[in-house]
Design a protein around this motif. Structure first.
Motif, PDB file in Angstrom:
ATOM      1  N   SER A  15      33.108  52.003  98.147  1.00  8.27           N
ATOM      2  CA  SER A  15      32.180  52.799  98.950  1.00  8.27           C
ATOM      3  C   SER A  15      32.505  52.630 100.433  1.00  8.27           C
ATOM      4  O   SER A  15      33.310  51.779 100.816  1.00  8.27           O
ATOM      5  CB  SER A  15      30.740  52.344  98.682  1.00  8.27           C
ATOM      6  OG  SER A  15      30.539  51.031  99.211  1.00  8.27           O
ATOM      7  N   GLY A  16      31.829  53.430 101.264  1.00  8.93           N
ATOM      8  CA  GLY A  16      32.059  53.326 102.709  1.00  8.93           C
ATOM      9  C   GLY A  16      31.718  51.951 103.248  1.00  8.93           C
ATOM     10  O   GLY A  16      32.468  51.367 104.037  1.00  8.93           O
ATOM     11  N   GLY A  17      30.574  51.404 102.816  1.00  7.89           N
ATOM     12  CA  GLY A  17      30.193  50.071 103.274  1.00  7.89           C
ATOM     13  C   GLY A  17      31.169  49.010 102.812  1.00  7.89           C
ATOM     14  O   GLY A  17      31.475  48.064 103.561  1.00  7.89           O
ATOM     15  N   GLN A  18      31.676  49.146 101.585  1.00  2.89           N
ATOM     16  CA  GLN A  18      32.655  48.181 101.080  1.00  2.89           C
ATOM     17  C   GLN A  18      33.973  48.272 101.851  1.00  2.89           C
ATOM     18  O   GLN A  18      34.608  47.257 102.145  1.00  2.89           O
ATOM     19  CB  GLN A  18      32.888  48.411  99.593  1.00  2.89           C
ATOM     20  CG  GLN A  18      31.710  48.007  98.725  1.00  2.89           C
ATOM     21  CD  GLN A  18      31.877  48.446  97.287  1.00  2.89           C
ATOM     22  OE1 GLN A  18      32.525  49.456  96.987  1.00  2.89           O
ATOM     23  NE2 GLN A  18      31.281  47.697  96.368  1.00  2.89           N
ATOM     24  N   GLN A  19      34.387  49.490 102.206  1.00  4.68           N
ATOM     25  CA  GLN A  19      35.605  49.635 102.995  1.00  4.68           C
ATOM     26  C   GLN A  19      35.446  49.003 104.376  1.00  4.68           C
ATOM     27  O   GLN A  19      36.384  48.407 104.913  1.00  4.68           O
ATOM     28  CB  GLN A  19      35.982  51.111 103.123  1.00  4.68           C
ATOM     29  CG  GLN A  19      36.500  51.715 101.837  1.00  4.68           C
ATOM     30  CD  GLN A  19      37.138  53.068 102.048  1.00  4.68           C
ATOM     31  OE1 GLN A  19      37.937  53.261 102.962  1.00  4.68           O
ATOM     32  NE2 GLN A  19      36.775  54.032 101.221  1.00  4.68           N
ATOM     33  N   GLN A  20      34.250  49.108 104.937  1.00  8.55           N
ATOM     34  CA  GLN A  20      34.031  48.490 106.243  1.00  8.55           C
ATOM     35  C   GLN A  20      34.009  46.963 106.130  1.00  8.55           C
ATOM     36  O   GLN A  20      34.492  46.258 107.023  1.00  8.55           O
ATOM     37  CB  GLN A  20      32.728  49.010 106.858  1.00  8.55           C
ATOM     38  CG  GLN A  20      32.649  48.886 108.364  1.00  8.55           C
ATOM     39  CD  GLN A  20      33.710  49.688 109.090  1.00  8.55           C
ATOM     40  OE1 GLN A  20      34.898  49.578 108.818  1.00  8.55           O
ATOM     41  NE2 GLN A  20      33.281  50.504 110.034  1.00  8.55           N
ATOM     42  N   ARG A  21      33.483  46.435 105.030  1.00  9.70           N
ATOM     43  CA  ARG A  21      33.566  45.001 104.773  1.00  9.70           C
ATOM     44  C   ARG A  21      35.031  44.567 104.670  1.00  9.70           C
ATOM     45  O   ARG A  21      35.406  43.492 105.156  1.00  9.70           O
ATOM     46  CB  ARG A  21      32.820  44.643 103.483  1.00  9.70           C
ATOM     47  CG  ARG A  21      31.311  44.717 103.599  1.00  9.70           C
ATOM     48  CD  ARG A  21      30.639  44.513 102.237  1.00  9.70           C
ATOM     49  NE  ARG A  21      29.193  44.639 102.358  1.00  9.70           N
ATOM     50  CZ  ARG A  21      28.361  43.625 102.506  1.00  9.70           C
ATOM     51  NH1 ARG A  21      28.835  42.388 102.543  1.00  9.70           N
ATOM     52  NH2 ARG A  21      27.073  43.815 102.616  1.00  9.70           N
ATOM     53  N   LEU A  22      35.834  45.393 104.020  1.00 13.15           N
ATOM     54  CA  LEU A  22      37.256  45.089 103.893  1.00 13.15           C
ATOM     55  C   LEU A  22      37.932  45.075 105.256  1.00 13.15           C
ATOM     56  O   LEU A  22      38.749  44.186 105.554  1.00 13.15           O
ATOM     57  CB  LEU A  22      37.927  46.121 102.978  1.00 13.15           C
ATOM     58  CG  LEU A  22      39.443  46.008 102.795  1.00 13.15           C
ATOM     59  CD1 LEU A  22      39.842  44.629 102.285  1.00 13.15           C
ATOM     60  CD2 LEU A  22      39.937  47.101 101.845  1.00 13.15           C
TER      61      LEU A  22
END
Length: 250
Positions: A142-149
Motif C-alpha cells: 500500500s501507499g503507507g507501506q511504501q512510505q515505510r519502506l
C-alpha cells in the motif's frame, strides 16, 4: 551530531530570486518543520541541504564544515512520491544503499558480509512494521507501506540528517497518523536532526520541535521575480511535542 548552519544563503535561477539572504541555525537533534506557500522555496532549501542544488551565494555548514558538493550518506531523504526500486524486493530495497556503499564496483556483498547486512535489513523492516513483507515487491504494498519502506531505506544508511519532502501528503488520514507516530519514534531512537517540508500547518506543529515559515516579504508587481523568500516566522514547538510524546508513551 549534526549542527546545520545557513549563512546568508541566496538562491536564484537567472533573474528569478527564490531565497534571499537566509540565515538559519538548526540544532543537533532538532525536528525542524518548514512551511510556506507553493513557490516560496521550501523544496529548494531542502535540495540545497541534500546537495542537489548549490547556493548562488552564502554557504551551508554541517558541524562547522562546508556541506559536501554532492549527496552523501550522512543525509537521508524521503520524498512524497515513494523513492523505491520497483524491480527489487522489499528487503532488497533496504539492502541496496549499504551494498553500494560497501561494494561500489559490484553493488553486491557476498558470504558473511551479506548475511550480516540481510539480518540488519530484516531488523529495520521489523522496526517499521514491514517484517512480514520482506519478499514482496513495492507494487504489492500500500501507499503507507511504501512510505515505510522509503524511511527504512534512508535509515539503513545511518544518516545524521533526515530530510522529509512532504512525505505524508498522498496518504489517507489514518495512515498519516500512523506514519506520524512512527517518525517521532524513529527520530527519538536515532537522535537525528530532521528537516521536514510540509504544506500542512497542523502537521508541522504536531511533529516539529520548531516550525519556520518562509515567504516573500517584499513584492514588486512590475518585477515579481525580483525578491526572494526569507524566514518570516520562527516558532518553538517543543512544549507541545513534549506533551504528545508523553501521551504516546503512556
Amino acid at each position: 551530531m549534526a549542527l546545520i548552519e545557513f549563512e546568508n544563503v541566496s538562491k536564484h535561477y537567472g533573474d528569478t530570486i527564490v531565497l534571499e539572504n537566509l540565515s538559519l541555525t538548526i540544532e543537533d537533534n532538532e525536528f525542524l518543520a518548514v512551511v510556506g506557500p507553493s513557490g516560496a522555496g521550501k523544496t529548494t532549501l531542502l535540495r540545497m541541504l541534500l546537495s542537489q542544488e548549490a547556493p548562488s551565494s552564502g554557504r551551508i555548514l554541517i558541524d562547522g564544515a562546508p556541506i559536501a558538493p554532492e549527496p552523501m550518506p550522512d543525509r537521508g531523504v524521503v520524498f512524497q512520491r515513494y523513492s523505491v526500486l520497483p524491480h527489487r524486493t522489499v528487503i532488497g530495497n533496504v539492502m541496496t544503499g549499504p551494498e553500494w556503499q560497501a561494494a561500489p564496483f559490484t553493488g553486491r556483498l557476498f558470504g558473511k558480509a551479506r548475511q550480516l547486512l540481510k539480518a540488519r535489513a530484516q531488523d529495520m523492516l521489523d522496526r517499521v512494521g514491514l517484517g512480514g513483507h520482506a519478499a514482496l515487491y513495492p507494487a504489492q504494498l500500500s501507499g503507507g507501506q511504501q512510505q515505510r519502506l522509503a524511511i527504512a531505506q534512508a535509515l539503513m544508511m545511518n544518516p545524521k540528517v533526515l530530510l522529509l519532502d512532504e512525505p505524508f501528503g498522498a496518504l489517507d488520514p489514518g495512515t498519516r497518523r500512523a506514519m506520524h507516530k512512527l517518525v517521532l519514534e524513529l527520530w527519538s531512537e536515532h537522535q537525528m536532526t530532521v528537516v521536514m517540508i510540509t504544506h500542512d500547518l497542523s502537521e508541522a506543529f504536531h511533529l516539529g520541535t520548531r516550525v519556520i515559515a518562509v515567504d516573500k516579504r517584499r513584492h514588486d508587481p512590475h518585477a515579481p521575480h525580483r525578491y526572494g523568500s526569507i524566514i518570516t516566522s520562527d516558532f518553538d514547538a517543543k512544549p507541545r511535542l513534549a506533551r504528545q510524546l508523553a501521551r504516546a508513551a503512556g
